[in-house]
Design a protein around this motif. Structure first.
Motif, PDB file in Angstrom:
ATOM      1  N   ASP A 192     -45.371 -18.123  51.768  1.00  0.00           N
ATOM      2  CA  ASP A 192     -46.004 -18.071  53.173  1.00  0.00           C
ATOM      3  C   ASP A 192     -45.124 -19.267  53.356  1.00  0.00           C
ATOM      4  OD1 ASP A 192     -47.339 -16.060  53.648  1.00  0.00           O
ATOM      5  OD2 ASP A 192     -49.413 -17.528  53.785  1.00  0.00           O
ATOM      6  N   TYR A 218     -42.080 -20.125  52.124  1.00  0.00           N
ATOM      7  CA  TYR A 218     -40.410 -19.403  51.926  1.00  0.00           C
ATOM      8  C   TYR A 218     -40.466 -19.057  53.464  1.00  0.00           C
ATOM      9  CZ  TYR A 218     -41.432 -20.438  46.852  1.00  0.00           C
ATOM     10  OH  TYR A 218     -41.184 -21.412  45.749  1.00  0.00           O
ATOM     11  N   GLN A 219     -41.303 -18.439  53.224  1.00  0.00           N
ATOM     12  CA  GLN A 219     -41.218 -17.706  54.744  1.00  0.00           C
ATOM     13  C   GLN A 219     -41.040 -18.340  55.574  1.00  0.00           C
ATOM     14  OE1 GLN A 219     -44.357 -14.692  54.532  1.00  0.00           O
ATOM     15  NE2 GLN A 219     -43.497 -13.854  55.821  1.00  0.00           N
ATOM     16  N   ASP A 220     -42.136 -19.336  56.045  1.00  0.00           N
ATOM     17  CA  ASP A 220     -41.167 -20.728  56.763  1.00  0.00           C
ATOM     18  C   ASP A 220     -40.081 -20.951  56.997  1.00  0.00           C
ATOM     19  OD1 ASP A 220     -42.320 -22.386  59.488  1.00  0.00           O
ATOM     20  OD2 ASP A 220     -42.152 -23.534  57.281  1.00  0.00           O
ATOM     21  N   SER A 238     -37.738 -18.782  58.560  1.00  0.00           N
ATOM     22  CA  SER A 238     -37.644 -18.428  60.037  1.00  0.00           C
ATOM     23  C   SER A 238     -37.810 -19.969  60.433  1.00  0.00           C
ATOM     24  CB  SER A 238     -39.265 -17.788  60.564  1.00  0.00           C
ATOM     25  OG  SER A 238     -40.605 -19.014  59.762  1.00  0.00           O
ATOM     26  N   THR A 264     -41.356 -12.732  46.438  1.00  0.00           N
ATOM     27  CA  THR A 264     -40.227 -12.951  47.562  1.00  0.00           C
ATOM     28  C   THR A 264     -39.648 -12.951  48.416  1.00  0.00           C
ATOM     29  OG1 THR A 264     -40.582 -15.488  46.770  1.00  0.00           O
ATOM     30  CG2 THR A 264     -39.396 -15.820  47.765  1.00  0.00           C
ATOM     31  N   ALA A 307     -41.539 -10.303  50.757  1.00  0.00           N
ATOM     32  CA  ALA A 307     -41.265 -10.607  52.254  1.00  0.00           C
ATOM     33  C   ALA A 307     -41.015 -11.673  52.877  1.00  0.00           C
ATOM     34  CB  ALA A 307     -42.507 -12.147  51.540  1.00  0.00           C
ATOM     35  N   LEU A 308     -39.407 -12.095  52.533  1.00  0.00           N
ATOM     36  CA  LEU A 308     -38.803 -12.220  53.444  1.00  0.00           C
ATOM     37  C   LEU A 308     -37.849 -11.723  54.487  1.00  0.00           C
ATOM     38  CD1 LEU A 308     -37.126 -14.951  51.263  1.00  0.00           C
ATOM     39  CD2 LEU A 308     -38.453 -15.757  52.793  1.00  0.00           C
ATOM     40  N   PRO A 309     -37.230 -11.812  55.732  1.00  0.00           N
ATOM     41  CA  PRO A 309     -36.844 -10.206  56.480  1.00  0.00           C
ATOM     42  C   PRO A 309     -35.269  -9.923  55.440  1.00  0.00           C
ATOM     43  CG  PRO A 309     -36.285 -12.405  57.014  1.00  0.00           C
ATOM     44  CD  PRO A 309     -37.803 -12.790  56.239  1.00  0.00           C
ATOM     45  N   ASN A 367     -33.397 -12.082  52.838  1.00  0.00           N
ATOM     46  CA  ASN A 367     -33.967 -12.501  51.868  1.00  0.00           C
ATOM     47  C   ASN A 367     -33.174 -12.020  50.371  1.00  0.00           C
ATOM     48  OD1 ASN A 367     -32.826  -9.373  52.018  1.00  0.00           O
ATOM     49  ND2 ASN A 367     -34.681  -8.820  51.098  1.00  0.00           N
TER      50      ASN A 367
END
Length: 660
Positions: free
Chosen positions: A278, A280-282, A285, A324, A327-329, A333
């Motif tokens: 989460d 890493y996603q932040d 983004s 990872t 999960a990333l766009p 990614n």
């Protein structure tokens, strides 16, 4: 397409704002002599492009620095073949050429630039994705005092000098377990990193934006399984920690600075995995990054979870990599994971990682170990690219040898970079402002490059970009062809005091790398590396594999000579008790030469060249940016046949003056 080599290589010739006329053209029998344009008053001293990478069909702008007035000639070449060219009149101290390379994906080009007797070069990479040929650099400073224009300048330097197409953003983060600091509804303007540095979120974004404008991907450094000592236990559970003893009484910690301690977490724990992914996603983004570069601190010893179960950390690293990336766009990614000194390399090679990455320590201190390792990694991963952070002239080697020099040893860097390129790995080493890595702490600037090394590095990156199709890619592997050099000690593994004859094969193209290790040991990191003696007129036999056909031609290039431009290398074909071989003379070996099979005419030669394949001496014409002389068959005894048990065949009777 048919015709002589000259006709195939002619490409599209254009004259922009005036033309450049040859000052002399002499025809003598069947020989042709082109003379340089000595009337030109212009000289070129540097060149660059406007991006690190171009999408297929995209136009590139090539700029040359020019002193004086007079025509400047640009040639776009692929593995020595000219595919486009133009002559440009300079203006304001520069000559600019806009060129659209062929739309073939994943192809490198060397741009050769001439004005009068002067020459320079740059390179172009046409690739739809940077991950095919990653050329990593790094950033390490993000203070509030770095202006947007300064960020653009740093990125421009890395792009223009080194064609860097991906950047590791080292120590940009707030906390290892909480990379981005948020305030209110947005990202904080600044935060204090673990080492006390003030990080400006605007500066980080300025670098990311400037990089995107030039085709550089932004990969944030992320620690995969650590939390700082003041971590929020309401979000990160102490139950996720790793322990050095199975009774749970010795939590694994790593002190970075007094008062700054990393608590190592269990990478197999689902709670930790979900939490950190989460984060890493932040990072992507909130900041605009293009993926995540994950790190660890190596083996140390076996570790346990809170219940006393031994933890399979490499398995956890592999799970984190795949989670990872998923999960990333899409499009942002890209993921890689540091297999520190090889720890976890087998598991990581089987993941969805876009690139492999191994920080080299005690397990890989000599050339033979590195070569074997890279070959193993290619096989395990199905040919994924490899990035190698290898710290030249480190203050203390893994064996503890001190090093207090303040200037990088030029020869050791040259030989190490030759070793990495010759074995298909990119050496992560360069940051902005001529900052070359010498330790794992990327902010360290204790050593500087000499003027000689700075110039060589620029040419080296032009070479590894322009010839990327020889050195890198999913089809690269060790060829195993036997090589003999008359009167010289050779090795196939980079042993000390030898000429390393490293035979590689990329697709259907053999590439023989000759690396001059004479007078040196077999280690790559050494600061005290002796400058090897320059060797002249090396007589080489390159034995073909069973059933392997001789190439249409051989070419030789080097970052040590002529700005990396390759030249035809005459050879003969013969056989002895060792098998069928190609025999040729390498005019000069300083640090690193690469000799490669040129298959350009294979399968498309006109009838007269087809007949030459059956044993007649071959001649041909080259459209080259430097003077050369074509010698009719039978008039050049420099490529005379050399006797062998099975007879000989003569090839490529050309004299190339730009070779030396």
């Amino acid at each position: 397409m048919t015709g002589t080599r000259h006709e195939r290589n002619r490409g599209r010739k254009r004259h922009l704002r005036g033309g450049a006329a040859l000052s002399g053209l002499l025809l003598a029998g069947s020989g042709l002599v082109l003379l340089p344009d000595t009337a030109s008053a212009a000289t070129v001293s540097d060149a660059w492009t406007d991006a690190s990478r171009y999408a297929p069909g995209q136009t590139a702008t090539v700029t040359a620095k020019v002193d004086g007035d007079g025509p400047v000639t640009f040639k776009l070449t692929h593995l020595g073949d000219v595919v486009d060219e133009a002559t440009v009149e300079p203006s304001g101290g520069q000559a600019e050429w806009q060129v659209k390379p062929p739309s073939t994906d994943y192809r490198g080009y060397l741009v050769e630039i001439d004005a009068g007797d002067s020459r320079t070069q740059t390179a172009i990479d046409v690739s739809s994705s940077w991950t095919r040929f990653p050329r990593f650099g790094f950033l390490a400073f993000y203070g509030t005092g770095i202006s947007p224009d300064e960020a653009k300048g740093d990125i421009a330097e890395l792009s223009q000098r080194y064609h860097i197409n991906s950047l590791q953003y080292y120590d940009w983060l707030w906390k290892h377990e909480k990379p981005v600091k948020h305030e209110g509804a947005g990202v904080a303007d600044t935060w204090t990193a673990w080492n006390g540095d003030t990080i400006s979120s605007a500066t980080v974004r300025n670098y990311i934006d400037a990089g995107h404008d030039r085709g550089l991907a932004a990969l944030p450094y992320q620690m995969s399984y650590a939390a700082l000592n003041d971590y929020d236990q309401s979000q990160v559970s102490p139950d996720w920690r790793l322990f050095s003893k199975p009774d749970g009484t010795d939590p694994w910690q790593y002190q970075m600075l007094p008062g700054q301690i990393l608590h190592l977490m269990n990478p197999e724990n689902p709670g930790w995995q979900n939490y950190i992914v989460d984060q890493y996603q932040d990072s992507v983004s909130s900041m605009g990054f293009d993926g995540a570069h994950l790190d660890q601190i190596g083996y140390w010893s076996e570790k346990y979870d809170k219940d006393g179960n031994q933890v399979n950390r490499p398995n956890g690293f592999a799970q984190l990599t795949d989670k990872t990336r998923a999960a990333l766009p899409a499009g942002r990614n890209a993921v890689g994971f540091n297999a520190v000194d090889g720890y976890g390399d087998g598991e990581l090679a089987k993941t969805s990682a876009d690139y492999l990455y191994t920080e080299l320590w005690a397990n890989f201190e000599n050339n033979a170990q590195v070569k074997e390792y890279l070959e193993k990694q290619r096989a395990a991963s199905g040919g994924k690219p490899h990035v190698t952070p290898a710290y030249m002239n480190r203050p203390n080697t893994p064996e503890g040898t001190p090093n207090t020099n303040t200037v990088f040893d030029t020869t050791s860097v040259q030989l190490a970079n030759a070793m990495f390129a010759a074995n298909g790995s990119h050496h992560l080493e360069m940051g902005p402002n001529d900052h070359m890595l010498n330790t794992e702490y990327f902010l360290n600037k204790d050593k500087t490059m000499s003027a000689e090394l700075k110039a060589w590095q620029k040419t080296y990156y032009d070479v590894i970009t322009g010839y990327e199709n020889l050195f890198y890619g999913p089809e690269l592997r060790t060829a195993g062809n036997k090589t003999e050099i008359a009167g010289e000690n050779t090795s196939t593994d980079g042993s000390g005091n030898t000429i390393w004859a490293n035979a590689m094969r990329n697709g259907d193209t053999d590439v023989l790398h000759l690396i001059n290790l004479l007078g040196n040991d077999g280690k790559w990191r050494d600061a005290g590396t002796a400058t090897p003696p320059v060797k002249q007129d090396l007589k080489v036999k390159y034995y073909l594999r069973d059933g392997q056909q001789a190439p249409e031609a051989l070419r030789v290039g080097s970052p040590d000579r002529a700005g990396g431009r390759s030249a035809d290398l005459p050879f003969t074909e013969g056989s002895d008790d060792g098998g069928t071989y190609l025999e040729f003379t390498v005019p000069e070996l300083k640090n690193w030469d690469f000799i490669y099979f040129d298959h350009t005419a294979n399968g498309e030669a006109p009838p007269h060249r087809q007949a030459q394949r059956l044993g007649q001496p071959r001649t041909g014409q080259e459209d080259r940016s430097a003077t050369y002389e074509e010698v009719p068959a039978g008039q050049n005894d420099s490529s005379r046949a050399v006797g062998g048990a099975g007879g000989t065949r003569t090839h490529g009777r050309r004299i190339m003056s730009p070779l030396l």
